[in-house]
Design an enzyme around this catalytic site. Structure first.
Site, short mmCIF file in Angstrom:
data_model
loop_
_atom_site.label_atom_id
_atom_site.label_comp_id
_atom_site.label_asym_id
_atom_site.label_seq_id
_atom_site.Cartn_x
_atom_site.Cartn_y
_atom_site.Cartn_z
N ARG A 175 0.83 -1.22 0.00
CA ARG A 175 0.00 0.00 0.00
C ARG A 175 0.86 1.26 0.00
NH1 ARG A 175 -3.39 -3.40 3.79
NH2 ARG A 175 -1.54 -3.21 5.07
N ILE A 176 1.77 1.36 1.00
CA ILE A 176 2.52 2.61 1.16
C ILE A 176 3.60 2.73 0.07
CG2 ILE A 176 4.03 3.92 2.72
CD1 ILE A 176 2.51 2.47 5.06
N CYS A 271 10.92 4.62 6.00
CA CYS A 271 9.70 4.92 6.77
C CYS A 271 8.99 3.62 7.09
CB CYS A 271 8.76 5.83 5.96
SG CYS A 271 9.33 7.51 5.81
N SER A 272 9.74 2.50 7.16
CA SER A 272 9.08 1.22 7.49
C SER A 272 9.31 0.91 8.96
CB SER A 272 9.56 0.11 6.56
OG SER A 272 10.96 -0.11 6.67
N ARG A 273 10.34 0.16 9.26
CA ARG A 273 10.72 -0.10 10.65
C ARG A 273 12.25 -0.04 10.73
NH1 ARG A 273 6.34 1.02 11.98
NH2 ARG A 273 4.77 -0.27 13.00
N ASP A 297 12.90 7.92 9.32
CA ASP A 297 11.78 8.20 10.22
C ASP A 297 11.78 7.20 11.37
OD1 ASP A 297 9.15 9.37 10.90
OD2 ASP A 297 8.33 7.44 10.29
N GLU A 302 14.62 2.30 18.67
CA GLU A 302 13.81 3.46 19.02
C GLU A 302 13.52 3.50 20.52
OE1 GLU A 302 10.18 4.52 16.61
OE2 GLU A 302 11.56 3.87 15.05
N HIS A 320 9.76 9.21 13.99
CA HIS A 320 8.64 8.30 13.67
C HIS A 320 7.31 9.06 13.53
CE1 HIS A 320 7.40 3.79 14.14
NE2 HIS A 320 6.56 4.42 13.31
N ILE A 321 7.32 10.01 12.59
CA ILE A 321 6.13 10.85 12.41
C ILE A 321 5.45 10.62 11.05
CG2 ILE A 321 6.83 12.74 13.95
CD1 ILE A 321 7.82 14.22 11.35
N SER A 323 3.11 8.85 9.92
CA SER A 323 1.64 8.81 9.84
C SER A 323 0.99 9.99 10.57
CB SER A 323 1.11 7.50 10.43
OG SER A 323 1.36 7.46 11.83
#
Ligand SMILES: NC(=O)C1=CN([C@@H]2O[C@H](COP(=O)(O)OP(=O)(O)OC[C@H]3O[C@@H](n4cnc5c(N)ncnc54)[C@H](O)[C@@H]3O)[C@@H](O)[C@H]2O)C=CC1
Ligand SMILES: O=C(O)C(=O)CO
Length: 386
Positions: A175-176, A271-273, A297, A302, A320-321, A323
């Site tokens: 999706r992303i 921007c995944s993990r 991100d 973390e 981690h912003i 979303s």
């Protein structure tokens, strides 16, 4: 968490007790639960990451369902505690659920929800922003300006990369990843190369149609290619963005060896993990290749960064912003609450977790279904006919 736990209570006489481990944006999610006879308890403790013990204390002796966060370790200890308290429903307020041991949830018959779809474009937009910011050195230039160092236009000042005509590589075109690819192809006229375990026919059709449009206006058409291996993407792309799930197959997908196959001036975005990248190897690579740039991100440990990363001028780091838009975060809260509510009320599971819009329309009642339960099949939950 030292007792007493600080909690905000809504609808104290509600029949079902639903706990949210964090305050979440908006009020629709609270109202939807209250309307269906839930007592909602929100943990307001000033502690960003709750421990397993903290959450066990929140669950207490009687709890029907919990809305949790991606920072929490949902495994054997929590699912057994939830089950002992009579609960059968949990939802992450996130699409990614690598913090959840789904096998443990299955063992205790707990449904596990996630929040796909509502964050697709928002997350892709941040990945696109990091790509542009890295290519055009926006953060470095901003720091330079604020430090009072600008003393006039110069031909060599903060020269970066032109994206137009370059190749964007996407690893994990779900999706992303697909939304990001469309933004970069259409927005910057980049060619696409992607690697995924599955073919993304919709994405391929989009790029083909856009190429036809460009041709019809006399412009150079963009191209696309589905790579047979990740290596092809690493070698050919100028900008590479990571969007796979985090699991055993993607842990440290980007490491010393795979970094060495990328172009010396490539841009890498994540921007995944965090653990998809070996961050220690990345810091070394950034040191040795000053023209290589990253936009991150997410981080391996973390909220911490590996030593040296914060000092690298060729790294852009944000907390981690991806979303974090108001509409998305309120939507995530709604989907998470409806996942839990649906299981408590015995509703079926929505048939297509990629089509969650009906749950997000604030002007109509949401369907009587759980929007997305990842272990629905294993638990034998009924599927909605809608
Ligand atoms: N930074 C942030 O705030 C956010 C991060 N995420 C992360 O993004 C991930 C992706 O989200 P969606 O696009 O909604 O999920 P998705 O399930 O639609 O896409 C993931 C894709 O990764 C592919 N994939 C799996 N293993 C792979 C491998 N070994 N190599 C290449 N591709 C592989 C899958 O086939 C799938 O197409 C989430 O799982 C989450 O971890 C999601 C939202 C926000
Ligand atoms: O949804 C996710 O997986 C996130 O990382 C936060 O939006």
């Amino acid at each position: 968490m030292a007792k007493p736990v600080s909690i905000e209570v809504w609808n104290p006489n509600g029949k079902y007790r639903v706990v949210s481990t964090k305050p979440m944006p908006g009020t629709r999610w609270i109202n939807l639960l209250i309307e269906q006879d839930c007592r909602v308890e929100i943990c307001t403790q000033k502690k960003t990451i709750l421990s397993v013990e903290d959450i066990i204390a929140l669950i207490g002796d009687k709890c029907d369902g919990v809305i949790g966060q991606l920072t929490e370790d949902w495994g054997e200890a929590l699912f057994s505690a939830l089950r002992r308290a009579g609960g059968t429903a949990f939802s992450n307020m996130a699409v990614g659920y690598n913090n959840v041991d789904v096998k443990a949830a299955n063992k205790y018959g707990v449904a596990v929800g996630n929040t796909p779809g509502v964050l697709t474009e928002t997350t892709a937009e941040l990945a696109a922003s990091l790509s542009v910011a890295a290519a055009r050195r926006i953060v470095e230039a901003d720091e330079f300006m604020r430090a009072g160092l600008y003393d006039g236009w110069l031909p060599h000042l903060f020269v970066g990369n032109l994206l137009k005509g370059q190749t964007v590589g996407v690893i994990g075109a779900g999706r992303i990843g697909s939304a990001y690819a469309r933004m970069m192809v259409e927005g910057f006229k980049m060619n696409l190369i992607y690697y995924d375990l599955y073919q993304s026919t919709r994405l391929e059709k989009f790029v083909t149609a856009y190429a036809e449009f460009l041709k019809s206006t006399g412009e150079k058409p963009v191209t696309w290619k589905r790579a047979a291996s990740m290596d092809e993407v690493l070698q050919e792309a100028d900008v590479i963005s990571l969007h796979p799930v985090l699991d055993k197959t993607t842990f440290h997908l980007i490491n010393k060896e795979t970094l060495s196959r990328m172009k010396k001036e490539a841009i890498l975005v994540n921007c995944s993990r965090g653990p998809v990248i070996d961050e220690v190897a990345l810091v070394e690579h950034l040191k040795e290749n000053p023209m290589f740039r990253v936009g991150l991100d997410v981080f391996e440990d973390e909220p911490y960064m590996k030593p040296g990363l914060a000092d690298m001028k060729n790294a852009i780091v944000v907390p981690h912003i991806a979303s974090a838009s108001k509409w998305t975060r309120e939507g995530m809260a709604t989907l998470a609450a409806l996942n839990v509510l649906g299981k408590i009320k015995g509703y079926p599971v929505w048939s297509d977790p990629n089509r969650v819009e009906p749950f997000l329309n604030e002007n109509v009642r949401p369907p009587a279904a759980s929007p997305s339960i990842v272990n629905a099949k294993v638990l034998g939950l009924p599927v909605s006919k809608l």
